[in-house]
Design a protein around this motif. Sequence first.
Motif, PDB file in Angstrom:
ATOM      1  N   ASN A  57       0.926  -1.147   0.006  1.00 17.30           N
ATOM      2  CA  ASN A  57       0.001   0.006  -0.125  1.00 17.30           C
ATOM      3  C   ASN A  57       0.841   1.104  -0.043  1.00 17.30           C
ATOM      4  OD1 ASN A  57      -2.393  -1.376   0.232  1.00 17.30           O
ATOM      5  ND2 ASN A  57      -2.722  -1.244   2.169  1.00 17.30           N
ATOM      6  N   GLY A  58       1.921   1.316   0.871  1.00 18.72           N
ATOM      7  CA  GLY A  58       2.731   2.260   0.748  1.00 18.72           C
ATOM      8  C   GLY A  58       3.682   2.615  -0.438  1.00 18.72           C
ATOM      9  N   LEU A  59       3.979   1.606  -1.118  1.00 20.95           N
ATOM     10  CA  LEU A  59       4.553   1.645  -2.302  1.00 20.95           C
ATOM     11  C   LEU A  59       3.762   2.149  -3.718  1.00 20.95           C
ATOM     12  CD1 LEU A  59       6.905  -1.611  -2.022  1.00 20.95           C
ATOM     13  CD2 LEU A  59       7.843   0.880  -2.109  1.00 20.95           C
ATOM     14  N   GLN A  80       8.883  13.397   4.040  1.00 20.09           N
ATOM     15  CA  GLN A  80       8.821  13.210   2.334  1.00 20.09           C
ATOM     16  C   GLN A  80      10.164  13.761   1.627  1.00 20.09           C
ATOM     17  OE1 GLN A  80       5.120  14.836   0.652  1.00 20.09           O
ATOM     18  NE2 GLN A  80       6.217  14.821  -1.236  1.00 20.09           N
ATOM     19  N   LEU A 128       6.391   6.007  -6.610  1.00 23.43           N
ATOM     20  CA  LEU A 128       6.242   7.499  -6.306  1.00 23.43           C
ATOM     21  C   LEU A 128       7.519   8.069  -7.008  1.00 23.43           C
ATOM     22  CD1 LEU A 128       5.527   7.791  -2.267  1.00 23.43           C
ATOM     23  CD2 LEU A 128       3.807   7.675  -4.215  1.00 23.43           C
ATOM     24  N   HIS A 130      -0.644   5.169  -1.953  1.00 16.17           N
ATOM     25  CA  HIS A 130       0.095   5.747  -1.181  1.00 16.17           C
ATOM     26  C   HIS A 130      -0.498   6.678   0.063  1.00 16.17           C
ATOM     27  CE1 HIS A 130       3.861   7.466   0.665  1.00 16.17           C
ATOM     28  NE2 HIS A 130       3.183   8.696   0.187  1.00 16.17           N
ATOM     29  N   LYS A 165       1.446   3.843  -5.843  1.00 13.89           N
ATOM     30  CA  LYS A 165       0.821   5.254  -6.386  1.00 13.89           C
ATOM     31  C   LYS A 165      -0.501   5.622  -5.859  1.00 13.89           C
ATOM     32  CE  LYS A 165       2.525   8.306  -9.875  1.00 13.89           C
ATOM     33  NZ  LYS A 165       3.372   8.631 -10.935  1.00 13.89           N
ATOM     34  N   LYS A 206       4.575   4.452   5.280  1.00 15.89           N
ATOM     35  CA  LYS A 206       4.502   5.048   4.119  1.00 15.89           C
ATOM     36  C   LYS A 206       5.622   4.915   3.252  1.00 15.89           C
ATOM     37  CE  LYS A 206       1.228   8.361   4.537  1.00 15.89           C
ATOM     38  NZ  LYS A 206       0.331   8.354   3.636  1.00 15.89           N
TER      39      LYS A 206
END
Length: 476
Positions: A75-77, A185, A273, A82, A79, A88
């Motif tokens: 899920n974090g990876l 980020q 991302l 995210h 697009k 994250k």
Amino acid sequence: FARRLHKTVRKLLPDCEIRFIRSEDGSGKGAAMVTAVAYRLAAQHKARQKILDALKLSHEQLLEVKQRMRMEMENGLGKETHAEATVKMLPTYVCSTPDGTEKGDFLALDLGGTNFRVLLVRVRNGMRRGVEMHNKIYSIPVEIMQGTGEELFDHIVHCISDFLEYMGMKGVSLPLGFTFSFPCQQNNLDEGILLKWTKGFKATGCEGEDVVNLLKEAIHRREEFDLDVVAVVNDTVGTMMTCGYEDPYCEVGLIVGTGSNACYMEEMRNVELVDGEEGRMCVNMEWGAFGDSGCLDDIRTEFDLAVDELSLNPGKQRFEKMISGMYLGEIVRNILMDFTKRGLLFRGRISERLKTRGIFETKFLSQIESDCLALLQVRSILQHLGLESTCDDSIIVKEVCTVVARRAAQLCGAGMAAVVDKIRENRGLDFLKVTVGVDGTLYKLHPHFSTVMHETVKQLSPKCDVSFLQSEDGSG
Ligand code: ADP
Ligand code: MG
């Protein structure tokens, strides 16, 4: 007869006050009394075990934790997923590990835990290959940790200035790496937008800002020196890179200190991302937030909820709060309070000390569990905490410490199993050999944490041969 007996005994023991009571039917009542005490003790033992059972995880539960971590990683990876993801999986823009030819003098800052440090690091290659460090530790008072961002960064720059003077290097301009161990980020190596504070920091006006800018602004306000900030680094990444300097198989970094987090080398094609498909990039997982979606609620206990509720960031960093140094002592204290309230410990008497938050530090878990410590010494630790204990009490306290630390190590191992298996699958391998660089005082000083964690990884990821390498000051 009775009078003479009393008189003789009292004469022989002038320092004791002795009362004689006649038993009424000692043999009959006594049998019942012995049984009743045994019953009470057994019932109390059962009651305590029932409470502790909630903290003992089965192999199946741990496998489940591993699988859920894997899902959260995806899920974090992704697009699309995210934005909503809790783990994250932040790109770090670190794309390669050291090859040993690196050299030069660098300044480093390490902010993100118990100590703030400024370092001068000399990296040499060739015959004299190695790293030489000088550092100075500075405290960050709680008023500053939880004051304004300007105050915090002014304080940091003040410390840098002091360090440069201490090293006799005023006016020398060196490239600087900033180990900033909070979720950021990054869109570049030299930029880090703080997503949220964790671990006791709460300075205002920083979340959503680039910490390199905040640092540069503070440097300008001081008008004393200039610095070239080259990299913002998470401590996990620093740890992986430090160990990677010694061991080329090191492609994972792990921290188990004040907080807990991990990073690893992910395939670029999976780092959605960031554009580009070729090669790999280190991903800062920010795994402390695992469970914030509610996916660990079935294994969290009332004690985890209690610790979370009184923390600076309720509802956040749920995985971290079950694993790391800032919280384990508090979990133990909450269990001890519960036992006492139920009359299962300390003769049911709750002391003011026991009610005090933070009184039971995680270092006591290590001390109480060291094999060489006799129970008498456990009692003296408890006494130091203002807790009057019997020998039975100290056995119980030791068991609580064991259960809490074991669960922490197993959860950490389950997370690590998810990471190494993902690396293995990424590469289409039946078998993976990999090294994990580790830093953090809890991992290093607790007598059993590392062993239990290693065993858990072995059980949950049988197709990986995982070595663990302790980093020496990975953040610096
Ligand atoms: P940080 O993670 O802040 O960079 P450390 O790795 O030194 O720093 O971890 C500090 C944490 O380690 C503290 O929160 C403390 O609870 C814990 N700790 C300190 N001493 C011990 C010990 N002897 N055993 C286990 N944990 C400890
Ligand atoms: Mg650290």
